[in-house]
Design a protein around this motif. Structure first.
Motif, PDB file in Angstrom:
ATOM      1  N   ASP A  62       0.255  -7.067   3.499  1.00 42.80           N
ATOM      2  CA  ASP A  62      -0.147  -5.700   3.173  1.00 42.80           C
ATOM      3  C   ASP A  62       0.993  -4.714   3.404  1.00 42.80           C
ATOM      4  O   ASP A  62       1.183  -3.774   2.627  1.00 42.80           O
ATOM      5  CB  ASP A  62      -1.379  -5.289   3.981  1.00 42.80           C
ATOM      6  N   LYS A  63       1.769  -4.922   4.472  1.00 45.61           N
ATOM      7  CA  LYS A  63       2.918  -4.044   4.741  1.00 45.61           C
ATOM      8  C   LYS A  63       3.964  -4.171   3.638  1.00 45.61           C
ATOM      9  O   LYS A  63       4.532  -3.180   3.187  1.00 45.61           O
ATOM     10  CB  LYS A  63       3.542  -4.376   6.097  1.00 45.61           C
ATOM     11  N   THR A  66       2.605  -2.417   0.514  1.00 43.52           N
ATOM     12  CA  THR A  66       2.671  -0.961   0.690  1.00 43.52           C
ATOM     13  C   THR A  66       4.109  -0.472   0.560  1.00 43.52           C
ATOM     14  O   THR A  66       4.367   0.558  -0.073  1.00 43.52           O
ATOM     15  CB  THR A  66       2.102  -0.567   2.072  1.00 43.52           C
ATOM     16  N   MET A  69       5.059  -0.434  -3.069  1.00 48.37           N
ATOM     17  CA  MET A  69       4.408   0.671  -3.766  1.00 48.37           C
ATOM     18  C   MET A  69       5.122   1.988  -3.480  1.00 48.37           C
ATOM     19  O   MET A  69       5.294   2.825  -4.375  1.00 48.37           O
ATOM     20  CB  MET A  69       2.928   0.759  -3.371  1.00 48.37           C
ATOM     21  N   LYS A  70       5.562   2.203  -2.232  1.00 47.54           N
ATOM     22  CA  LYS A  70       6.285   3.433  -1.898  1.00 47.54           C
ATOM     23  C   LYS A  70       7.627   3.477  -2.619  1.00 47.54           C
ATOM     24  O   LYS A  70       8.032   4.513  -3.131  1.00 47.54           O
ATOM     25  CB  LYS A  70       6.500   3.527  -0.391  1.00 47.54           C
ATOM     26  N   HIS A  73       6.646   3.349  -6.773  1.00 45.19           N
ATOM     27  CA  HIS A  73       5.784   4.386  -7.328  1.00 45.19           C
ATOM     28  C   HIS A  73       5.751   5.657  -6.480  1.00 45.19           C
ATOM     29  O   HIS A  73       5.216   6.672  -6.918  1.00 45.19           O
ATOM     30  CB  HIS A  73       4.357   3.852  -7.498  1.00 45.19           C
ATOM     31  N   VAL A  75       3.908   6.213  -3.835  1.00 46.81           N
ATOM     32  CA  VAL A  75       2.560   6.485  -3.326  1.00 46.81           C
ATOM     33  C   VAL A  75       2.123   5.344  -2.411  1.00 46.81           C
ATOM     34  O   VAL A  75       2.670   4.245  -2.442  1.00 46.81           O
ATOM     35  CB  VAL A  75       1.534   6.634  -4.471  1.00 46.81           C
ATOM     36  N   ASP A  76       1.102   5.646  -1.586  1.00 45.73           N
ATOM     37  CA  ASP A  76       0.556   4.606  -0.700  1.00 45.73           C
ATOM     38  C   ASP A  76      -0.484   3.745  -1.396  1.00 45.73           C
ATOM     39  O   ASP A  76      -0.613   2.563  -1.119  1.00 45.73           O
ATOM     40  CB  ASP A  76      -0.085   5.247   0.538  1.00 45.73           C
ATOM     41  N   LYS A  77      -1.248   4.367  -2.289  1.00 46.90           N
ATOM     42  CA  LYS A  77      -2.297   3.643  -2.998  1.00 46.90           C
ATOM     43  C   LYS A  77      -2.218   3.969  -4.475  1.00 46.90           C
ATOM     44  O   LYS A  77      -1.908   5.097  -4.866  1.00 46.90           O
ATOM     45  CB  LYS A  77      -3.682   4.029  -2.485  1.00 46.90           C
ATOM     46  N   ILE A  78      -2.520   2.991  -5.308  1.00 49.69           N
ATOM     47  CA  ILE A  78      -2.594   3.194  -6.751  1.00 49.69           C
ATOM     48  C   ILE A  78      -4.055   3.087  -7.142  1.00 49.69           C
ATOM     49  O   ILE A  78      -4.683   2.040  -6.934  1.00 49.69           O
ATOM     50  CB  ILE A  78      -1.756   2.151  -7.518  1.00 49.69           C
ATOM     51  N   PRO A  79      -4.619   4.180  -7.682  1.00 51.76           N
ATOM     52  CA  PRO A  79      -6.037   4.109  -8.062  1.00 51.76           C
ATOM     53  C   PRO A  79      -6.206   3.198  -9.279  1.00 51.76           C
ATOM     54  O   PRO A  79      -5.438   3.242 -10.227  1.00 51.76           O
ATOM     55  CB  PRO A  79      -6.394   5.555  -8.407  1.00 51.76           C
TER      56      PRO A  79
END
Length: 172
Positions: A62-63, A66, A69-70, A73, A75-79
């Motif tokens: 998960d780290k 994350t 993604m940072k 993109h 961001v912390d989360k991508i909807p």
């Protein structure tokens, strides 16, 4: 599951604990067979120790995700958007539906009729072959010659086997 590699250079150090393999699983096939249950009736819960053993590796994964993604993109989360997909059948009119159902049913009946006709043809062919074989009689002289030929072949094979055995006894 213990992995024991044949090459000593690949062995794990003696004091270090063995890691669990990712493909370890619980085999419940025998239980299902004993209880005479289909696989669909069994809802298999994930064992607690599977979750506990994999918790640390999940955190690391998960780290990493994350972090990617940072970096990629920012961001912390991508909807995740769920697309509203309409079924093609909902726009179909009643007449079109009836036409499709009729076409499928006629096709099914046609296949069934073709299989029946094929089976009847094969049965008729077998019956004709059987009748033809029953009617055909062999000339008694040809039948006697055929029987003599088969018996002479059998007799020569028996004599050859006996001669081979005799020779093997003689040779030792």
């Amino acid at each position: 599951v213990k992995y024991n590699p044949p090459n000593p250079a690949v062995r794990r150090p003696p004091g270090k604990p063995e890691k669990a393999f990712p493909w370890e699983y619980v085999n419940l096939d025998d239980i299902l067979v004993d209880l005479k249950l289909p696989p669909e009736t069994l809802e298999v819960p994930v064992p607690k120790y599977f979750r506990e053993n994999a918790r640390a590796s999940r955190r690391v994964r998960d780290k990493i995700v994350t972090g990617y993604m940072k970096v990629r993109h920012g961001v912390d989360k991508i909807p995740v958007e769920e697309e509203a997909v309409e079924a093609e059948g909902s726009k179909m009119e009643l007449a079109q539906s009836v036409e499709i159902i009729q076409r499928n049913e006629r096709g099914r009946q046609g296949k069934q009729r073709a299989l029946l006709v094929k089976e009847l043809r094969e049965e008729e062919k077998r019956r004709r072959n059987y009748d033809a074989a029953a009617r055909m009689e062999m000339d008694p002289e040809l039948a006697a010659i055929s029987i003599q030929r088969l018996f002479r072949g059998f007799l020569s094979r028996v004599r050859a086997t006996a001669a081979r055995e005799e020779e093997l006894v003689f040779v030792g």
